[in-house]
Design an enzyme around this catalytic site. Sequence first.
Site, PDB file in Angstrom:
ATOM      1  N   GLY A   1      40.363  36.985  93.481  1.00 15.02           N
ATOM      2  CA  GLY A   1      40.464  37.388  94.952  1.00 15.02           C
ATOM      3  C   GLY A   1      41.591  37.015  95.722  1.00 15.02           C
ATOM      4  O   GLY A   1      42.536  36.068  95.400  1.00 15.02           O
TER       5      GLY A   1
ATOM      6  N   GLY B   1      33.183  45.833  89.193  1.00 15.39           N
ATOM      7  CA  GLY B   1      35.275  46.334  89.098  1.00 15.39           C
ATOM      8  C   GLY B   1      35.101  45.717  88.067  1.00 15.39           C
ATOM      9  O   GLY B   1      34.218  45.601  86.478  1.00 15.39           O
TER      10      GLY B   1
ATOM     11  N   ILE C   1      35.991  42.564  86.246  1.00 14.88           N
ATOM     12  CA  ILE C   1      34.989  41.618  86.209  1.00 14.88           C
ATOM     13  C   ILE C   1      34.129  41.848  85.215  1.00 14.88           C
ATOM     14  O   ILE C   1      33.438  41.735  85.100  1.00 14.88           O
ATOM     15  CB  ILE C   1      35.205  40.614  87.002  1.00 14.88           C
TER      16      ILE C   1
ATOM     17  N   ARG D   1      30.784  48.895  95.523  1.00 15.46           N
ATOM     18  CA  ARG D   1      30.725  49.787  97.326  1.00 15.46           C
ATOM     19  C   ARG D   1      30.774  50.689  97.079  1.00 15.46           C
ATOM     20  O   ARG D   1      30.028  51.543  97.953  1.00 15.46           O
ATOM     21  CB  ARG D   1      32.436  49.218  98.005  1.00 15.46           C
TER      22      ARG D   1
ATOM     23  N   ARG E   1      29.725  55.991  91.299  1.00 15.52           N
ATOM     24  CA  ARG E   1      31.078  56.361  90.517  1.00 15.52           C
ATOM     25  C   ARG E   1      29.752  56.639  89.116  1.00 15.52           C
ATOM     26  O   ARG E   1      28.583  55.757  88.547  1.00 15.52           O
ATOM     27  CB  ARG E   1      32.397  56.092  90.092  1.00 15.52           C
TER      28      ARG E   1
ATOM     29  N   ASP F   1      28.762  29.076  90.006  1.00 15.30           N
ATOM     30  CA  ASP F   1      30.440  28.764  89.607  1.00 15.30           C
ATOM     31  C   ASP F   1      30.817  28.439  91.282  1.00 15.30           C
ATOM     32  O   ASP F   1      31.739  27.740  91.087  1.00 15.30           O
ATOM     33  CB  ASP F   1      30.844  29.847  88.726  1.00 15.30           C
TER      34      ASP F   1
ATOM     35  N   HIS G   1      33.534  26.083  90.323  1.00 16.68           N
ATOM     36  CA  HIS G   1      34.759  26.804  90.505  1.00 16.68           C
ATOM     37  C   HIS G   1      35.339  27.118  89.151  1.00 16.68           C
ATOM     38  O   HIS G   1      37.189  26.516  89.207  1.00 16.68           O
ATOM     39  CB  HIS G   1      34.946  26.962  91.780  1.00 16.68           C
TER      40      HIS G   1
ATOM     41  N   GLY H   1      35.867  29.613  86.777  1.00 14.07           N
ATOM     42  CA  GLY H   1      35.601  30.854  85.968  1.00 14.07           C
ATOM     43  C   GLY H   1      36.801  31.161  85.275  1.00 14.07           C
ATOM     44  O   GLY H   1      37.125  31.478  84.393  1.00 14.07           O
TER      45      GLY H   1
END
Length: 314
Positions: free
Chosen positions: A72, A146, A148, A169, A172, A251, A275, A277
């Site tokens: 991110g 995505g 991940i 988003r 596809r 997480d 957190h 990950g």
Amino acid sequence: MSADVWLPIAPEEIEGLPEGPRYLFWDGGEQFPADPGDCSFYVVPYMKPAGIGLRPLPRMVRVEVVQTLSAGVDHVQPGLRHLHPGVRLCNARGVHEASTAELALTLVLASLRGVPDFVRAQERGEWLGGFRPALADRTVLIVGYGSIGAAIEDRLVPFEVARVARVARSERTTARGPVHPLTELPSLLPHADVVILSTPLTAETRGLADADFLARMKDGALLVNVARGPVVDTKALLMELESGRLSAALDVTDPEPLPPGHPLWQAPGVLISPHMGGPTSAFLPRAKRLLVDQLTRFVNQEPLRNVMVTTGAD
């Protein structure tokens, strides 16, 4: 090239850095390693408190690239207003997929099979039996498909899940099947036994898992968040947890770090990891490979990977 490159990993520990720049180590300490105005490539310190990585940005008048070591970039974007047009902000795609996907699967399995209950029973010296749901034959919905999200599916498949539904988003098709657009999320939620959030934090995804989202989840479903805390409406989630209708494995939280005494700590049916990950033994070798590749491209004036934002672009 005489411009400076700021690295949060000691340069002598990164094999293969291209010759030319002056490499300087800065991991968020009080003193800068040199004048920020001479920095052309800035790698933001990893896993530091909010704001530390933004400190030098107002003085980086010559910077061309800001590279995060996180997937991110939301924590860096507030500082982009200080930069001149044309600065590229790049994320760490390729660094965290393995670790984050591992943790997502860990949280799913631990929650479904009741591992937190077993740990508490062990502390009491109690043999706690019972019937628990399996991951096998379950429908899993991945929101944020995505790199991940795809890595999470790679690890789900051997567990004989009944179905994996994918949301991103935009619509596809992948080798594994269709990716549904966010607009179809309301119709997919009622069918999922497990909902995994792995989406970036954007204006579109902030508060995505709100009261309506959670209400559409089936009774007994599990919500797993390995994205960002503000993707979930904490108040709405607490209401569902306290009613016993849903369970959750988080997480990331909002607020974060979760302060002592926050009701999420004691909410029924929730598993919280702090957190974790990204920060594993898998991080450093992948981060080093990314930096060598990006800096080689930068020195050779080749296109960079993972460009998320260019300042001043429409």
